[in-house]
Scaffold this active site. Structure first.
Site, PDB file in Angstrom:
ATOM      1  N   GLY A  56      66.211 -12.584  21.027  1.00 25.43           N
ATOM      2  CA  GLY A  56      67.333 -12.971  19.985  1.00 25.43           C
ATOM      3  C   GLY A  56      67.459 -14.263  19.308  1.00 25.43           C
ATOM      4  CD  GLU A 111      71.464 -16.661  25.208  1.00 26.33           C
ATOM      5  OE1 GLU A 111      70.873 -16.209  24.573  1.00 26.33           O
ATOM      6  OE2 GLU A 111      71.716 -16.281  26.471  1.00 26.33           O
ATOM      7  CG  ASP A 112      70.923 -14.134  21.180  1.00 20.40           C
ATOM      8  OD1 ASP A 112      71.403 -14.366  22.157  1.00 20.40           O
ATOM      9  OD2 ASP A 112      70.455 -12.976  20.924  1.00 20.40           O
ATOM     10  CG  ASP A 115      78.810 -10.547  25.494  1.00 18.50           C
ATOM     11  OD1 ASP A 115      80.189 -10.659  24.869  1.00 18.50           O
ATOM     12  OD2 ASP A 115      78.570  -9.656  25.739  1.00 18.50           O
ATOM     13  CE  LYS A 143      79.937  -9.886  21.007  1.00 12.08           C
ATOM     14  NZ  LYS A 143      79.593  -8.756  21.427  1.00 12.08           N
ATOM     15  CG  PHE A 164      77.296  -4.536  19.771  1.00 14.10           C
ATOM     16  CD1 PHE A 164      76.836  -4.927  21.123  1.00 14.10           C
ATOM     17  CD2 PHE A 164      75.999  -4.087  18.836  1.00 14.10           C
ATOM     18  CE1 PHE A 164      75.572  -5.037  21.566  1.00 14.10           C
ATOM     19  CE2 PHE A 164      74.909  -4.353  19.446  1.00 14.10           C
ATOM     20  CZ  PHE A 164      74.496  -4.650  20.664  1.00 14.10           C
ATOM     21  CB  VAL A 165      77.214  -9.018  15.779  1.00 14.12           C
ATOM     22  CG1 VAL A 165      78.757  -9.267  15.473  1.00 14.12           C
ATOM     23  CG2 VAL A 165      77.122 -10.093  17.040  1.00 14.12           C
ATOM     24  NE  ARG A 177      64.712  -7.752  18.820  1.00 13.39           N
ATOM     25  CZ  ARG A 177      65.595  -8.132  19.911  1.00 13.39           C
ATOM     26  NH1 ARG A 177      66.407  -9.185  19.862  1.00 13.39           N
ATOM     27  NH2 ARG A 177      65.412  -7.444  21.132  1.00 13.39           N
TER      28      ARG A 177
END
Ligand code: IMP
Length: 198
Positions: A56, A111-112, A115, A143, A164-165, A177
């Site tokens: 990611g 990190e992308d 969560d 998030k 959710f993205v 992606r």
């Protein structure tokens, strides 16, 4: 114009899925320039070693690395959860380790999305044992509402709602992606029922 913009920002895909732009590519790039400036400002003289979490974070890392002036190196690590149930208990498996030793280095984990924070918690434990000089965390998306683990990022691009993205490296079932922006994914009605039962 409003209608035109709306038409462009929401798009239907096959399988009953559709995506709605949440953060445009140009906003992402602007934010990354600011984050790069902040990171370099915090460590003006030091070589920085970026560690990207596959897959990611690939686009985020590659854009961030090119915006940070001075000496920068990077490496990648990959993790996967053992499964949904064990994932929520923090069981994360290392599927690809770093190429290089991080001892004595100023490491920025890239990190992308943050969560629940369980992945990052695991990674920070692994990295701390390897004795870096400093350990910092940069995430593009946060998030916050979903957090379970007591972790936080030092550099955050955007705080986003609990949706959710996909896009800009983030996937759903390995798809999306390649979108140049971040979008909210809506699943078809059938899929929603399936995921509700999982
Ligand atoms: P965490 O361990 O719950 O913080 O999850 C981190 C990982 O879950 C991220 O690196 C993503 O791969 C994935 N993830 C969490 N939220 C999303 C999302 O909204 N879209 C896509 N992937 C997500």
């Amino acid at each position: 114009m409003g209608k035109e913009r709306k038409r462009r920002s929401s798009r239907r895909y096959g399988r009953g899925e559709s995506v709605r732009t949440l953060i445009t590519g140009s906003r992402i790039q602007k934010k990354i320039r600011e984050m790069a400036r902040e990171i370099r400002g915090d460590f003006p003289e030091e070589p920085l070693h970026l560690v990207g979490v596959l897959k990611g974070a690939v686009f985020f890392l590659s854009d961030l690395a090119r915006q940070i002036p001075g000496e920068v190196s990077f490496d990648f690590i990959a993790v996967s959860s053992y499964g949904k149930e064990t994932h929520s208990s923090g069981q994360v498996k290392l599927t690809r380790d770093l190429d290089a030793n991080i001892e004595g280095k100023t490491v920025i984990v890239v990190e992308d999305i943050l969560d629940t924070g369980l992945t990052l918690q695991y990674l920070l434990r692994v990295f701390e044992q390897r004795k870096p000089k400093r350990l910092r965390v940069a995430v593009l998306l946060d998030k916050q509402e979903r957090r379970i683990a007591a972790v936080r990022a030092d550099y955050v691009g955007f705080t986003i709602p609990n949706e959710f993205v996909v896009g800009y490296g983030l996937d759903y079932d390995e798809r999306y992606r390649n979108l140049p922006h971040v979008a909210v994914l809506s699943l078809g009605a059938g899929k929603k029922e399936e995921s509700a039962q999982e």
